[in-house]
Design a protein around this motif. Sequence first.
Motif, PDB file in Angstrom:
ATOM      1  N   ASN A 244       0.816  -1.202   0.000  1.00 21.40           N
ATOM      2  CA  ASN A 244       0.000   0.000   0.000  1.00 21.40           C
ATOM      3  C   ASN A 244       0.857   1.263   0.000  1.00 21.40           C
ATOM      4  OD1 ASN A 244      -2.667   1.441   0.560  1.00 21.40           O
ATOM      5  ND2 ASN A 244      -1.368   2.111   2.253  1.00 21.40           N
TER       6      ASN A 244
ATOM      7  N   GLU B 224      -2.109 -16.093  -0.073  1.00 21.08           N
ATOM      8  CA  GLU B 224      -2.921 -14.973   0.436  1.00 21.08           C
ATOM      9  C   GLU B 224      -2.064 -13.988   1.220  1.00 21.08           C
ATOM     10  OE1 GLU B 224      -6.379 -16.171   2.775  1.00 21.08           O
ATOM     11  OE2 GLU B 224      -6.844 -17.560   1.140  1.00 21.08           O
TER      12      GLU B 224
ATOM     13  N   TYR C  99      -2.023  -8.606  -2.006  1.00 20.64           N
ATOM     14  CA  TYR C  99      -2.785  -7.472  -1.493  1.00 20.64           C
ATOM     15  C   TYR C  99      -3.699  -6.964  -2.608  1.00 20.64           C
ATOM     16  CZ  TYR C  99      -3.937  -2.879   0.395  1.00 20.64           C
ATOM     17  OH  TYR C  99      -4.595  -1.775   0.842  1.00 20.64           O
ATOM     18  N   GLU C 100      -4.969  -6.876  -2.309  1.00 26.77           N
ATOM     19  CA  GLU C 100      -5.977  -6.434  -3.268  1.00 26.77           C
ATOM     20  C   GLU C 100      -5.862  -7.169  -4.597  1.00 26.77           C
ATOM     21  OE1 GLU C 100      -5.735  -2.114  -3.136  1.00 26.77           O
ATOM     22  OE2 GLU C 100      -7.276  -2.166  -1.568  1.00 26.77           O
TER      23      GLU C 100
ATOM     24  N   LEU D  50     -10.683  -9.142  10.571  1.00 22.76           N
ATOM     25  CA  LEU D  50     -11.084  -8.201   9.530  1.00 22.76           C
ATOM     26  C   LEU D  50     -11.667  -8.965   8.346  1.00 22.76           C
ATOM     27  CD1 LEU D  50      -8.015  -5.772   9.295  1.00 22.76           C
ATOM     28  CD2 LEU D  50      -9.986  -5.617  10.798  1.00 22.76           C
ATOM     29  N   SER D  51     -12.638  -8.362   7.696  1.00 29.28           N
ATOM     30  CA  SER D  51     -13.159  -8.981   6.477  1.00 29.28           C
ATOM     31  C   SER D  51     -12.646  -8.251   5.255  1.00 29.28           C
ATOM     32  CB  SER D  51     -14.679  -8.983   6.502  1.00 29.28           C
ATOM     33  OG  SER D  51     -15.153  -7.675   6.687  1.00 29.28           O
ATOM     34  N   GLY D  52     -11.970  -7.145   5.453  1.00 31.56           N
ATOM     35  CA  GLY D  52     -11.359  -6.394   4.355  1.00 31.56           C
ATOM     36  C   GLY D  52     -10.329  -5.482   4.972  1.00 31.56           C
ATOM     37  N   PRO D  53      -9.539  -4.771   4.160  1.00 31.52           N
ATOM     38  CA  PRO D  53      -8.477  -3.938   4.714  1.00 31.52           C
ATOM     39  C   PRO D  53      -8.977  -2.955   5.786  1.00 31.52           C
ATOM     40  CG  PRO D  53      -8.294  -4.032   2.330  1.00 31.52           C
ATOM     41  CD  PRO D  53      -9.564  -4.742   2.692  1.00 31.52           C
ATOM     42  N   GLU D  54     -10.246  -2.502   5.651  1.00 32.76           N
ATOM     43  CA  GLU D  54     -10.714  -1.543   6.646  1.00 32.76           C
ATOM     44  C   GLU D  54     -12.012  -1.966   7.309  1.00 32.76           C
ATOM     45  OE1 GLU D  54     -10.592   2.609   5.715  1.00 32.76           O
ATOM     46  OE2 GLU D  54      -8.819   2.335   4.468  1.00 32.76           O
ATOM     47  N   GLU D  55     -12.425  -3.249   7.045  1.00 34.69           N
ATOM     48  CA  GLU D  55     -13.711  -3.690   7.602  1.00 34.69           C
ATOM     49  C   GLU D  55     -13.483  -4.657   8.760  1.00 34.69           C
ATOM     50  OE1 GLU D  55     -14.123  -1.782   4.206  1.00 34.69           O
ATOM     51  OE2 GLU D  55     -13.479  -3.852   3.937  1.00 34.69           O
TER      52      GLU D  55
ATOM     53  N   ASP E 235     -14.611  -7.445  11.233  1.00 38.36           N
ATOM     54  CA  ASP E 235     -15.625  -8.493  11.236  1.00 38.36           C
ATOM     55  C   ASP E 235     -15.983  -8.831  12.687  1.00 38.36           C
ATOM     56  OD1 ASP E 235     -17.161 -10.749  11.005  1.00 38.36           O
ATOM     57  OD2 ASP E 235     -16.092 -11.533   9.268  1.00 38.36           O
TER      58      ASP E 235
ATOM     59  N   THR F 278      -4.078  -6.013   6.125  1.00 35.84           N
ATOM     60  CA  THR F 278      -4.448  -4.599   6.077  1.00 35.84           C
ATOM     61  C   THR F 278      -3.187  -3.762   6.109  1.00 35.84           C
ATOM     62  OG1 THR F 278      -5.390  -2.797   7.358  1.00 35.84           O
ATOM     63  CG2 THR F 278      -4.826  -4.765   8.569  1.00 35.84           C
TER      64      THR F 278
END
Lengths: 280, 292, 423
Positions: C107, C132, C136-137, C210-215, C217, C377
Amino acid sequence: MEHTAREKALWTICLTLVLIFALIPVLWIISLSFKTPATITDQSFIPTEFSFDNYKSLFEGGISESPFIKPLINSLGIALITTFISIILASFAAYAIARLDFPGRSVMLAGALAIAMFPPISTVGPLFDMWRSLGLYDTWPGLIIPYLTFSLPLAIYTLVAFFREIPWDLEKAAQVDGATPFQAFTKVIVPLAAPGMFTAAILVFIFAWNDFLFAISLTSSDASRTVPAALAFFTGDSTFTQPTGSIAAAAVLVTVPIIIFVLLFQRRIVAGLTSGAVKG
Amino acid sequence: MSDRVKSERRLGWLLCAPAAIAMLAVTAYPIGYAIVLSLQQVDLRFPDEGGWVGLQNYGAVLSSGLWWTDLFNTVFLSVISVSIELCLGMAIALVMHRAIFGRGLVRTSVLIPYGIVTVVAAFSWQFAFAPDTGFVNHLPFIADDKDWFGERFSAFSVIIMAEVWKTTPFMALLLLAGLTTIDDGLYDAAKVDGASAWQRFTRITLPLMKPAILVALLFRTLDAFRIFDTIFIMTNGAQDTQSVSILGYQQLISRLNLGLGSAVSVLIFICVLVIAVFFVRVLGARQPEGSR
Amino acid sequence: MERRRRVRLIALACAGIIGAAAIVGCGGDEGGPVSLKWFIAIQPGGSIQKVAQTCSEESGGKYDIDLELLPTDASQQREQLVRRLGAEDSSIDLIGMDVVWTAEFANAGWIRKWSGPDAKQVTKGVFKPVIETASYEGDLYGAPFNSNTQLLWYRKDLVPKPPKTWDEMVRMAEKLGPEDGGQIQLQSNKYEGFTVWANAMIESAGTQILSGPEEVDLAQGPTEKALASMGLMANSSAAAPNLTTSDEDTSRLGFEAGAAFMVNYTFAYGSAKENAPDVAKNMGAARYPGIEPNRESKPPLGGFNLGISSYSKHADLAFDAAKCLTSEKQQLTVTKLDGLAPARSGLYDTKIVKDAFPGFADLVRESIETAGPRPVTPAYQDVSLAIQDALHPPTKIDPDDPGPAYDELKDKVEQGVKREGLL
């Protein structure tokens, strides 16, 4: 004054306590450094098996692979250069403060005092950011500059105290006796000033030798990492084992010379610490 | 004004200039720069972000429980360790002053802690108290499996011990210097008047040493307030033993969040200023030059 | 930029002061092979030196890999690297990246993307969770170099059948009693190892941090179950007295001194064999314990991926070198010399891996295949600190009422993911 036997006994006890308190950590780390991997966790104060393996491991692989040699060179080099520059700059300033009359003298002294109290952590962030854009990050000058700053107050105060005691009239007397100003300076003043400068140099060296915060913040490789920072980054037998033995051995190697030095020049150090009354 | 005075002035300034620049370059300028950074959003891991955020960083620091815990820790450690150092240092100074024999020996041994690198001392104490390598848990009256660094106040006690060990010598030497300035005649006179040893200490020694004590306290307090090395080695802030310097380091160097970290730096600087002003104004500590 | 200019001026002043003292080491270019600088954590068995040398020789004089060895502590490795990368230092070519750094480095634009046949080559036969960690993305940013996972180690002479869950393990240990090895060794100091534990617990309970970089869970039910097990473990009589300061090394020592259970990386076996042969004889390995009996655990995942610095002047050669260093042959060298798990699953049938992991090579493969990686993340460091902040010491988690701990964890992780506030 005569002392009773009771007073003497009491005094002996006090003396022993002070000695034990001062020496325990030193003896302990020396003891650890001689222990073998099998006995390092035996918790005994005196090693049951002696070995020099911890010391040998520090020097294995020569300069390029040893975890200790390069940091040692960095530490020595950085501390010596810092000491050298610091004493020169401080001597100029201290001479001016002790001998000349000019406005700003007390500002200079007060300023130095303020710097002595300055929290180094407050400069670490900005210095890191400045150094990385200037290419000073992870270089010798990158450490020497902050060490210089924080050692100057110590050096100035110590030197001012010493210079004030020098009978400067001797210089004039020598000139009257026919010596050139240069001769008067080198033959009369330098010998008088040298002890003070030497004292200040010891204190500055110990300061630079001791620093940890700048050393871990402003370095990132063997190019400039000093021993205190390297100690914190030592590696063990496997990725996850604690290198207790090598840390202890390296600790002894950086400690013993300083202790011998301190003991040899203890009178000077005491005089320096108390005359300047600035922290060391 | 004569030429002589003028040239003396010029020479004075000239001689002081290099030292003054060297000192200011790494203090005044960075602290100014830190203030600038603290008003911005600067995170080196997110180079595209940025911009002025006003006092937001300060708000984030001051509203965080972490800052106040760490400030408490730092003040707590400073007060306790400096108090112990003062008592112990005074005792050692008196012992050295009234030495019957072995004065050199005491001075020698007292200087050893001064010469040792703080990190080395911290490692030595840490290994001594560690449950797996240390000899301390082997001593009588101490539980064999006591985990000194596993709990906040036992960890503090080891940290304080290491700090006291390292810095008491300095305190003792400063106080000894103060002691030697006291005229022995005063004591003899008090003795004749029938004053006890304790009375002599509280009525003569302490009042006359007040300037020396205050200077020593001021320096040691400020020094203790920046505690970093010992904690970094021993607990690295675990068990709520973090000091404000460790907190600043973590924001600046671990997170590379220069904005937030600079706000912490500036606040530490302000704390130090407050302490210094307190000593100088309220307690009347004077510049060492004045006390000489 | 104005700021830069002022900085330069000050620098000039400083440089003046330092004057002759400025000694900056600087090698000249003298033809011959290009020197590639590889920053990687040191391995005591010498495998890093060996593979670097082999690949340099095999390049036929194109490049020569120079090592810059990093400390063993993961947080410190990262600190050293990010400071350099943040400074846009061109002296780094290859980076040995811990599996959790990928997102942050990618990032920030510090490392280059892998694509096309190169990407295919370095991920061929590599475990999915490992790929994984190197991505990243959706893009690949690292060539998997080695992997690592934790197993449950137990004493076969004290424990007839290894436990399936943490709660079961705690009960078994309590029953054994402290005198008879009824102790569980794990990593619970306030450091990255604690995040590893907490993440494995939460993943094993069936949710994720986390379920995503900024989410964030952290489904409440499963997370609370995971926290309850952590609290139960920490407050049990089976917890080691040094629980809150324990790390990989202290747990190994505790196990070698007689504890019946330990979760740890594979190095623990070799260490026991050397330091406590009697313990090693009875040392059993089993899958990392789970949270519920009917749900398979998700063991921790470690290891390194090789990244190519964006500031490298010899990126093409660096890609070539990375391909060589992560080849099957070199991965086996690393396993042979340092006992590290290969990142390619096919290698687990070779003699070298079977010798390195006697009797548990398949277990290691299975654990890595089904591992629960730590969150991906760019704010990983903040999230990890947030987890440590919220849950350490684990003794404060009430196993009967993990609600408050859950709330704090969720708050802190949300703060961490947004990189807000002090951590």
